[in-house]
Design a protein around this motif. Structure first.
Motif, PDB file in Angstrom:
ATOM      1  N   LEU A   1       0.546   7.855   2.321  1.00  0.00           N
ATOM      2  CA  LEU A   1      -0.098   9.116   1.977  1.00  0.00           C
ATOM      3  C   LEU A   1       0.737  10.287   2.491  1.00  0.00           C
ATOM      4  O   LEU A   1       1.530  10.153   3.429  1.00  0.00           O
ATOM      5  CB  LEU A   1      -1.500   9.167   2.572  1.00  0.00           C
TER       6      LEU A   1
ATOM      7  N   GLU B   1       0.837  -1.199   0.000  1.00  0.00           N
ATOM      8  CA  GLU B   1       0.000   0.000   0.000  1.00  0.00           C
ATOM      9  C   GLU B   1       0.865   1.240   0.000  1.00  0.00           C
ATOM     10  O   GLU B   1       1.848   1.351   0.724  1.00  0.00           O
ATOM     11  CB  GLU B   1      -0.905  -0.004   1.241  1.00  0.00           C
TER      12      GLU B   1
ATOM     13  N   GLN C   1      -8.576   8.040   5.079  1.00  0.00           N
ATOM     14  CA  GLN C   1      -9.264   6.816   4.669  1.00  0.00           C
ATOM     15  C   GLN C   1     -10.100   7.055   3.410  1.00  0.00           C
ATOM     16  O   GLN C   1     -10.129   6.216   2.501  1.00  0.00           O
ATOM     17  CB  GLN C   1     -10.171   6.325   5.819  1.00  0.00           C
TER      18      GLN C   1
ATOM     19  N   GLN D   1      -8.539   6.527  -4.094  1.00  0.00           N
ATOM     20  CA  GLN D   1      -7.461   5.980  -4.919  1.00  0.00           C
ATOM     21  C   GLN D   1      -7.800   4.572  -5.413  1.00  0.00           C
ATOM     22  O   GLN D   1      -7.496   4.203  -6.550  1.00  0.00           O
ATOM     23  CB  GLN D   1      -6.149   5.969  -4.125  1.00  0.00           C
TER      24      GLN D   1
ATOM     25  N   LYS E   1      -7.809   7.020   0.550  1.00  0.00           N
ATOM     26  CA  LYS E   1      -7.436   5.651   0.162  1.00  0.00           C
ATOM     27  C   LYS E   1      -8.537   5.004  -0.678  1.00  0.00           C
ATOM     28  O   LYS E   1      -8.275   4.361  -1.694  1.00  0.00           O
ATOM     29  CB  LYS E   1      -7.177   4.811   1.410  1.00  0.00           C
TER      30      LYS E   1
END
Length: 700
Positions: free
Chosen positions: A5, A2, A122, A128, A125
């Motif tokens: 950020l 992952e 969040q 994305q 995420k």
């Protein structure tokens, strides 16, 4: 793995920067800026996921910084959370209008601050992930679009009403419709299908698939007519398009142009069923048509006639003149036969020099006779090839269904049997099948098997018939005569197997084996003190083998036998085949010391000039003249002429087939030197020959 950020914090208060940097460090990568302009530069470089932006900055207001960030074409737009000590409505409105999504109030409640930032991280995420999924879907869509546009088959998709939603380039080419003009049109407008045989309109598989809710294969023999008038043979199928819940979304048809494949298949079928040289049906297609004709006449109560045609002596011509000449003659024979056949009659070539004419519905026996006679008559005119004329005849065997045959196979087999009878009874004629012919064929097959077995196992039986001096009665030489041993121990005479040996080409091996045995016999006689010649018959085909002289010389050398103890008997027909070649062969054999006898003299077509040119040693008077001397004065006169001719040419004379004392005496009186026949001795085996020598006067 992952991706981490990034957060950029823009605030002119160093204390606030320190609190936020330390408090959020475990949530994302934190970078800070102390002014609006510094913050804008940092955002442009780092392109963070979240910007924590103080409203009150010394150089540029937070609202302006926010607007600039939102209006710049960054790869990704960060979420902006304003930092403020104000909680009034007007400030919040301005912040949201500028593009902010949340607020963090001063003084900081770090727990609340972390919760707000964490929630937005969040969301980032998830955003994305959605973007990545959309990107993947787009890549797959583009890939599938490339595949559909690159595939060699035509592909058309429709909605549930049959209206086109997609058409690939191949389908555009085959239908003549461009993508932009075809979208929204019904499938039957764009894809016009009809039966290739009768041009009747065919329903489109898409219509059937949508109506019956199933996969549908395209009709056989389908033809697609394009918008531009082109025609294509097509095939394949249509299938429904459903989503994962089985809801109907439309239909897709995949089809391919098989025009060339069908043309090739048609050509291959034609080649498989037709003779390449003449273009006539071959044995396979003939068999199919015979079966169809038999089925029809079972209803009409008529007959099917099969005429098997074989060109007489074609093999000799083909071997002598070459296959190119043979092919030209076969082609002309086919053309002459075609002129005799109507549209209902089948003419086929079933072998090298064999043709078949099938009359599918014979209502009168005369029709078969007329057809056979017309065929024979059509072959009477000489065949002109490369400036040479060749006269050929045909032998025809006839079989009739259902009179003498009960199946297509029997028709062919019985016609072949009848054709063989036509050949053996004089050629250039036709003959019907009968039961007796079948018995004769069975006997022929039996003898063929015996001959092949005897050659393979070197079990030919060679007998020897002595020749006598007619004046002294002494044995002067012997003629080697070949026989076949039957299973019951009896001996089969040459007139029952020599013709087959010549037709099948076995005559070459048969001749070699007889010559080999004869040389070995002469060697055994020589070793026992008997200097007697052994005469060996040489068939025309064997005599004209390219290496005949080398063969004979090698056998004599291997046996260590003087060449003058072998005599070769050849017929007039063998000598007449090729004058120059014959003279060369005879001269070479004569130079070795081998004597040459002309067998059956007077029954052929000898030219006296040819005889004078050949190095002959012996003339043999044919038994037919010897037998007829007392019944026919002309026969006796012929013998007298032959004797005088032999004297003129300085040739020894041998009379064949002497069976009585009177025949011997007359031949002796006429001046014949030697004779052979049952009056003296029948052909006997080697042991009996040695016994005969031991008990009778002989020339040593």
């Amino acid at each position: 793995m992952e991706k981490s950020l990034n957060i950029v914090v823009i605030d002119d208060d160093p204390g606030s920067l320190a609190i936020l940097e330390s408090g959020l460090a475990d949530l994302a990568n934190i970078e800070t800026a102390g002014s609006g302009s510094e913050g804008l530069a940092l955002v442009a470089v780092r392109q963070p996921d979240i910007v924590l932006l103080d409203i009150e900055l010394p150089d540029v207001s937070g609202f302006e910084v926010c607007r600039r960030i939102k209006t710049h074409a960054f790869i990704r737009t960060p979420a902006i959370i304003f930092i403020t000590s104000h909680q009034d409505y007007d400030t919040e409105r301005k912040a949201l209008e500028a593009g902010g999504i949340d607020f963090i109030t001063k003084p900081f409640d770090l727990t609340l601050c972390r919760a707000r930032v964490s929630n937005h991280l969040q969301l980032k995420k998830q955003e994305q992930a959605v973007l990545a999924a959309r990107h993947q879907v787009e890549e797959e869509r583009q890939y599938l679009n490339v595949v559909l546009n690159s595939i060699a088959d035509g592909v058309i998709a429709t909605d549930p009403d049959g209206r086109i939603t997609f058409i690939n380039p191949v389908a555009q080419r085959l239908t003549g419709w461009h993508k932009t003009s075809s979208i929204g049109h019904h499938i039957k407008e764009v894809m016009v299908l009809s039966d290739a045989s009768n041009n009747q309109v065919l329903p489109n598989p898409v219509e059937i698939a949508l109506k019956e809710k199933r996969t549908v294969a395209m009709a056989l023999n389908a033809k697609l007519t394009s918008r531009l008038g082109g025609e294509y043979r097509v095939e394949d199928s249509a299938a429904l398009i459903r989503d994962k819940h089985q809801n109907l979304l439309g239909c897709v048809i995949v089809f391919q142009d098989v025009t060339e494949s069908i043309a090739l298949a048609t050509q291959m079928t034609h080649l498989a069923n037709h003779d390449q040289l003449t273009g006539l049906p071959n044995r396979m297609l003939l068999h199919d048509r015979v079966l169809q004709s038999i089925s029809r006449v079972q209803i009409t109560r008529r007959s099917v006639a099969l005429l098997l045609i074989d060109i007489d002596n074609f093999k000799y011509l083909n071997d002598a003149k070459g296959h190119s000449v043979g092919d030209l003659i076969i082609t002309e024979v086919a053309q002459r036969l075609e002129h005799l056949c109507d549209s209902k009659t089948t003419l086929a070539r079933v072998g090298g020099d064999e043709f078949v004419v099938m009359l599918p519905e014979v209502h009168s026996p005369n029709l078969t006779d007329i057809t056979a006679l017309n065929i024979i008559d059509a072959m009477q005119e000489p065949f002109s090839v490369a400036g040479d004329e060749h006269k050929l005849g045909v032998s025809i065997g006839v079989s009739i269904y259902p009179s003498d045959s009960s199946s297509a196979e029997e028709l062919m087999r019985h016609a072949d049997t009848a054709m063989y009878r036509a050949k053996t009874t004089g050629k250039n004629r036709y003959c019907y099948f009968s039961t007796n012919l079948q018995l004769e064929l069975n006997e022929r097959v039996r003898i063929e098997k015996l001959l092949r077995s005897a050659l393979e196992e070197h079990k030919l039986v060679v007998l020897y018939q002595p020749k006598y001096n007619l004046a002294s009665g002494e044995i002067t030489s012997a003629e080697a005569l070949v026989r076949l041993a039957a299973d019951d121990g009896s001996l089969i005479l040459p007139n029952r197997f020599i013709e087959f040996a010549e037709e099948s080409g076995l005559i070459h091996e048969l001749g070699r084996q007889v010559l080999q045995q004869s040389i070995q016999m002469a060697k055994r006689l020589y070793d026992k003190g008997y200097h007697l010649k052994i005469a060996v018959n040489v068939a025309a085909q064997q005599f004209h083998e390219s290496d005949i002289c080398e063969q004979i010389e090698t056998m004599l050398n291997d046996a260590d036998l003087p060449c003058n103890l072998i005599e070769l008997e050849v017929t007039e027909s063998a000598l007449m085949m090729d004058f120059a070649e014959t003279r060369e062969i005879l001269n070479r054999l004569s130079a070795l010391g081998i004597s040459i006898a002309l067998d059956d003299f007077g029954t052929g077509y000898s030219s006296l000039n040819y005889l004078r040119s050949f190095p002959l040693d012996v003339l043999k008077i044919d038994r037919s003249f010897v037998n007829d001397m007392f019944k026919d004065q002309q026969a006796k006169d012929i013998v007298d002429v032959i004797v005088r001719l032999a004297r003129t040419l300085n040739l020894k004379l041998v009379g064949e087939g002497i069976e009585t004392k009177e025949q011997r005496q007359v031949l002796q009186q006429l001046g014949c030197d030697e004779g052979q026949g049952y009056y003296f001795s029948k052909p006997i085996n080697e042991n009996d020959f040695f016994s005969l020598l031991a008990n009778l006067p002989q020339m040593v």
